[in-house]
Design an enzyme around this catalytic site. Structure first.
Site, PDB file in Angstrom:
ATOM      1  N   TYR A  35       0.838  -1.241   0.130  1.00 53.28           N
ATOM      2  CA  TYR A  35       0.052  -0.011  -0.015  1.00 53.28           C
ATOM      3  C   TYR A  35       0.841   1.194  -0.197  1.00 53.28           C
ATOM      4  O   TYR A  35       2.095   1.060   0.238  1.00 53.28           O
ATOM      5  CB  TYR A  35      -0.934  -0.131   1.328  1.00 53.28           C
ATOM      6  CG  TYR A  35      -0.404   0.409   2.589  1.00 53.28           C
ATOM      7  CD1 TYR A  35      -0.692   1.792   2.720  1.00 53.28           C
ATOM      8  CD2 TYR A  35       0.655  -0.550   3.177  1.00 53.28           C
ATOM      9  CE1 TYR A  35      -0.062   1.995   4.132  1.00 53.28           C
ATOM     10  CE2 TYR A  35       1.004   0.011   4.541  1.00 53.28           C
ATOM     11  CZ  TYR A  35       0.791   1.293   4.972  1.00 53.28           C
ATOM     12  OH  TYR A  35       1.147   1.614   6.059  1.00 53.28           O
ATOM     13  N   ARG A  54       8.612   3.515  -4.701  1.00 53.64           N
ATOM     14  CA  ARG A  54       8.499   2.637  -3.353  1.00 53.64           C
ATOM     15  C   ARG A  54       7.698   1.436  -3.819  1.00 53.64           C
ATOM     16  O   ARG A  54       7.723   0.354  -3.131  1.00 53.64           O
ATOM     17  CB  ARG A  54       8.172   3.525  -2.085  1.00 53.64           C
ATOM     18  CG  ARG A  54       8.281   2.595  -1.052  1.00 53.64           C
ATOM     19  CD  ARG A  54       8.389   3.205   0.450  1.00 53.64           C
ATOM     20  NE  ARG A  54       7.003   3.981   0.328  1.00 53.64           N
ATOM     21  CZ  ARG A  54       6.756   4.841   1.377  1.00 53.64           C
ATOM     22  NH1 ARG A  54       7.611   5.117   2.374  1.00 53.64           N
ATOM     23  NH2 ARG A  54       5.446   5.308   1.492  1.00 53.64           N
ATOM     24  N   LYS A 149       6.606  -1.825   2.021  1.00 56.91           N
ATOM     25  CA  LYS A 149       5.386  -0.874   2.607  1.00 56.91           C
ATOM     26  C   LYS A 149       4.226  -1.904   2.229  1.00 56.91           C
ATOM     27  O   LYS A 149       3.457  -1.871   1.287  1.00 56.91           O
ATOM     28  CB  LYS A 149       5.224   0.357   2.041  1.00 56.91           C
ATOM     29  CG  LYS A 149       3.978   1.123   2.891  1.00 56.91           C
ATOM     30  CD  LYS A 149       4.044   2.586   2.408  1.00 56.91           C
ATOM     31  CE  LYS A 149       2.867   3.298   3.170  1.00 56.91           C
ATOM     32  NZ  LYS A 149       3.394   3.591   4.675  1.00 56.91           N
ATOM     33  N   GLU A 181      11.665   3.138  14.357  1.00 57.96           N
ATOM     34  CA  GLU A 181      10.918   4.329  13.836  1.00 57.96           C
ATOM     35  C   GLU A 181       9.510   4.434  14.679  1.00 57.96           C
ATOM     36  O   GLU A 181       9.519   3.903  15.821  1.00 57.96           O
ATOM     37  CB  GLU A 181      10.425   4.067  12.420  1.00 57.96           C
ATOM     38  CG  GLU A 181       9.716   2.806  12.209  1.00 57.96           C
ATOM     39  CD  GLU A 181       9.792   2.423  10.647  1.00 57.96           C
ATOM     40  OE1 GLU A 181       9.892   3.422  10.043  1.00 57.96           O
ATOM     41  OE2 GLU A 181       9.694   1.336  10.362  1.00 57.96           O
TER      42      GLU A 181
END
Length: 294
Positions: A35, A54, A149, A181
């Site tokens: 996504y 990406r 991702k 993160e």
């Protein structure tokens, strides 16, 4: 948040209430899906090319064919926000490995993707950027390929729930004594010497598109960035902490594990970065974010 009433599903635009996906879809059964979330400001996409790049890397990494060229993706994105009349917000895009009428771990030799997009109209520059957010630290239980991702977001969802229960808005994920993160954002600190630090890119973190844009802006502005991992203790003793993401842009962290960061207010480095990025977005900073002018 206002979800657009028109969505895109498998080659056509349709009312959201008519959008249905098979329960045998691999995205639903196995979280086999990629996504992206791309921001829109004043009717313009913010670094759509970076998101599509990406997406290509993620799809290749999880063996899903990319169903469209970058030009076709861009056309779909533009038509979607036009149909929903959206000027500011985000577009969510998901590509799954498709539906084959059964639950089969390996699946077919070549996948036929399911493609879904929707728009979410909301302010990108607002209270979180002005006032800051609170964070907690939490063990990082995610899979090892965080640079892709994918929709494997259970750990992040639970992290947000834990943060909410603790009276915070997000969590800093910690692995082997180091911050990876935030729950859905890249993490940054400014240490006592004024050095700006964020974790280097690797399989351990998502290569954020907003992160990349800020790195480029700061280098052009002459501000040095140290790319290395930092500890929760370093974050706790930092003069400033903030996160970067497509949804919240630059969000100051004013408290960590119940204790104030610095003086408990967004600091001057964070404000400088907000101003630079807002200007790059095309925002009239004096009008929409005067607090970022310092």
């Amino acid at each position: 948040m206002t979800i657009g009433r028109t969505v895109y599903l498998n080659g056509k635009f349709c009312p959201v209430e008519d959008a249905t996906i098979s329960p045998f879809d691999r995205g639903f059964l196995l979280a086999h899906a990629a996504y992206e979330v791309t921001s829109v400001y004043d009717g313009r996409f913010i670094d759509l090319e970076g998101h599509l790049s990406r997406l290509r890397r993620t799809l290749e990494g999880i063996s899903i064919p990319n169903p469209y060229s970058d030009e076709q993706w861009a056309e779909i994105h533009s038509e979607l926000i036009d149909k929903n009349g959206m000027e500011e917000g985000t577009v969510y895009l998901e590509v799954t490995a498709g539906d084959y009428g059964m639950r089969d771990f390996a699946g077919p030799e070549t996948f036929t993707p399911t493609v879904f997009l929707y728009s979410d109209a909301r302010p990108l520059i607002g209270d979180l950027g002005r006032d800051g957010i609170r964070a907690i630290t939490l063990g990082d239980t995610r899979w090892k390929r965080r640079d892709m991702k994918t929709v494997q977001l259970l750990s992040q969802a639970l992290a947000y729930r834990a943060a909410r229960e603790a009276g915070a808005e997000t969590a800093f994920m910690v692995e082997d004594g180091l911050v990876t993160e935030a729950a859905s954002a890249n993490a940054w600190i400014v240490d006592a010497d004024g050095k700006l630090i964020t974790r280097e890119l690797s399989h351990s973190i998502l290569p954020g598109i907003t992160r990349a844009g800020i790195v480029s802006l700061l280098k052009a502005d002459g501000l040095e960035i140290i790319e290395r991992a930092f500890t929760p203790e370093e974050a706790a003793s930092a003069t400033e902490v903030f996160t970067t993401s497509s949804g919240a842009i630059v969000a100051p962290v004013v408290a960590l594990d119940g204790k104030p960061v610095g003086d408990g207010k967004p600091g001057p480095v964070t404000r400088r970065i907000q101003r630079l990025y807002y200007e790059a977005m095309g925002a009239d900073v004096a009008a929409v974010a005067p607090w970022a002018l310092g």
